[in-house]
Design a protein around this motif. Structure first.
Motif, PDB file in Angstrom:
ATOM      1  N   UNK A 119     -31.265 -28.461 -24.815  1.00 26.60           N
ATOM      2  CA  UNK A 119     -32.547 -28.748 -25.469  1.00 26.60           C
ATOM      3  C   UNK A 119     -33.606 -27.724 -25.081  1.00 26.60           C
ATOM      4  N   UNK A 120     -33.543 -27.249 -23.844  1.00 23.99           N
ATOM      5  CA  UNK A 120     -34.500 -26.251 -23.377  1.00 23.99           C
ATOM      6  C   UNK A 120     -34.300 -24.932 -24.120  1.00 23.99           C
ATOM      7  N   UNK A 121     -33.044 -24.528 -24.310  1.00 27.26           N
ATOM      8  CA  UNK A 121     -32.751 -23.290 -25.031  1.00 27.26           C
ATOM      9  C   UNK A 121     -33.213 -23.375 -26.474  1.00 27.26           C
ATOM     10  N   UNK A 122     -32.973 -24.524 -27.094  1.00 29.42           N
ATOM     11  CA  UNK A 122     -33.373 -24.723 -28.484  1.00 29.42           C
ATOM     12  C   UNK A 122     -34.888 -24.606 -28.635  1.00 29.42           C
TER      13      UNK A 122
ATOM     14  N   UNK B 266     -28.835 -15.372 -29.208  1.00 30.34           N
ATOM     15  CA  UNK B 266     -29.511 -16.354 -30.057  1.00 30.34           C
ATOM     16  C   UNK B 266     -28.457 -17.306 -30.606  1.00 30.34           C
ATOM     17  N   UNK B 267     -28.591 -18.587 -30.274  1.00 26.99           N
ATOM     18  CA  UNK B 267     -27.638 -19.590 -30.750  1.00 26.99           C
ATOM     19  C   UNK B 267     -27.922 -19.894 -32.217  1.00 26.99           C
TER      20      UNK B 267
ATOM     21  N   UNK C 125     -25.715 -28.853 -35.379  1.00 29.25           N
ATOM     22  CA  UNK C 125     -27.046 -28.271 -35.576  1.00 29.25           C
ATOM     23  C   UNK C 125     -26.926 -26.827 -35.992  1.00 29.25           C
ATOM     24  N   UNK C 126     -27.965 -26.325 -36.641  1.00 30.94           N
ATOM     25  CA  UNK C 126     -27.970 -24.942 -37.075  1.00 30.94           C
ATOM     26  C   UNK C 126     -26.919 -24.673 -38.128  1.00 30.94           C
TER      27      UNK C 126
END
Length: 333
Positions: free
Chosen positions: A200-203, A240-241, A266-267
């Motif tokens: 969640x932090x990375x997102x 970048x995810x 997601x994504x």
């Protein structure tokens, strides 16, 4: 009026009002107050206006002698009440048709401001040189408590007469969503030493353009910050995810290759992207995708909420509940 006459300004009083904020303050009894120079159109009581990152409905207006007025025409300075918060001096102010339009504009302005003002090790020298910042706020996360103090002390010693290094938060453990939110609020960046980052932090960091740097060698960490303050740090390559998917089933193809039946969480998944397979939080393999299908058709991408089949180059050991992270690399700011 003299300035308008000298510049030969012929503003149309009939169009929606626009102008610039020339003074702004928080009045203890009246709330946010902005003094605006109307440059075109006519500003009226009840108008919905946007100024930078705030908006409001004009509840009262006062002329230059403090008298209440109902409208302000071009070249007129006027103090107004009704803003949600105090705007910045120099903000453009414009009247809009609806509250929804005002909220949408404020949201766009806020995102643009965050992107423009986002501080990273790559651009910190330029930000200091342009006078945008005088402090570099850092959130520091390490693997163990014992690593904190030597790194913190070394970073703080890099402060100069032009910029001060502030360690806003330090602690042991992974980078969390709370860390990213603090970086957003303080206009800072995050440095991790031998530690990871929660999903969640990375997102959130990706969405808000927060710079997160990872290091395993203390010397390299300090060196990079020192170089950044001198404008000598080269841009780095960051991941970048693009999307994440969960393996729900495993199938064998006619070529004796395993295909992971996935649900995109997601994504989006993009064919030929690099893919990291996680199992129980550990990386099992990092390989390019060589197959992406919807039913029996090859596709270029699959978005969240859809099922698909994924194949990875030279890998056949999929298991149910595996997580696939599709990502690409790009130069950091």
């Amino acid at each position: 009026m003299l300035i308008a006459e000298l510049e030969d300004l012929r503003a149309d009083p009939n169009q929606p009002a626009s102008g610039v904020v020339i003074e702004a303050e928080m009045d203890k009894t009246k709330g946010p107050m902005a003094t605006v120079l109307v440059q075109s159109g006519t500003l009226k009581l009840g108008d919905t206006v946007v100024a930078g990152n705030t908006w409001g409905r004009v509840k009262a207006m006062f002329n230059d002698v403090g008298k209440r007025i109902k409208k302000a025409e071009p070249s007129t300075p006027v103090a107004l009440l009704g803003m949600e918060s105090v705007p910045q001096v120099g903000d453009k102010i414009i009247a809009v048709a609806t509250e929804k339009q005002a909220r949408d504009m404020v949201n766009e302005n806020s995102q643009s401001t965050r992107k423009t003002n986002a501080v990273s090790l790559t651009n910190v020298y330029d930000q200091v040189s342009q006078g945008n910042i005088k402090e570099l706020n850092i959130i520091l996360k390490t693997d163990v408590q014992g690593s904190l103090e030597p790194i913190k002390d070394s970073l703080e010693k890099l402060s100069t007469d032009k910029i001060k290094i502030n360690i806003n938060r330090s602690g042991a453990g992974n980078v969390t969503e709370s860390d990213v939110m603090l970086a957003m609020a303080s206009g800072g960046l995050i440095i991790g030493f031998s530690t990871g980052i929660e999903t969640n932090a990375q997102r959130l960091a990706d969405a808000e353009d927060i710079d997160i740097r990872h290091y395993d060698i203390i010397y390299k960490l300090i060196e990079d910050v020192d170089k950044a303050l001198q404008g000598l740090l080269e841009p780095t390559i960051k991941e970048v995810i693009d999307g994440r998917a969960e393996v729900r089933a495993v199938f064998e193809s006619t070529k004796k290759l395993s295909i992971a039946g996935c649900m995109v969480l997601e994504g989006k998944l993009v064919k030929n992207s690099q893919v990291r397979l996680l199992r129980g939080g550990e990386v099992i393999v990092d390989a390019p995708s060589n197959s992406l299908r919807r039913f029996k058709e090859d596709v270029k991408e699959v978005v969240a909420g859809y099922e698909c089949g994924v194949g990875l180059k030279d890998f056949n050991e999929f298991q149910k509940s595996d997580i696939l992270e599709f990502y690409h690399k790009e130069k950091s700011r």
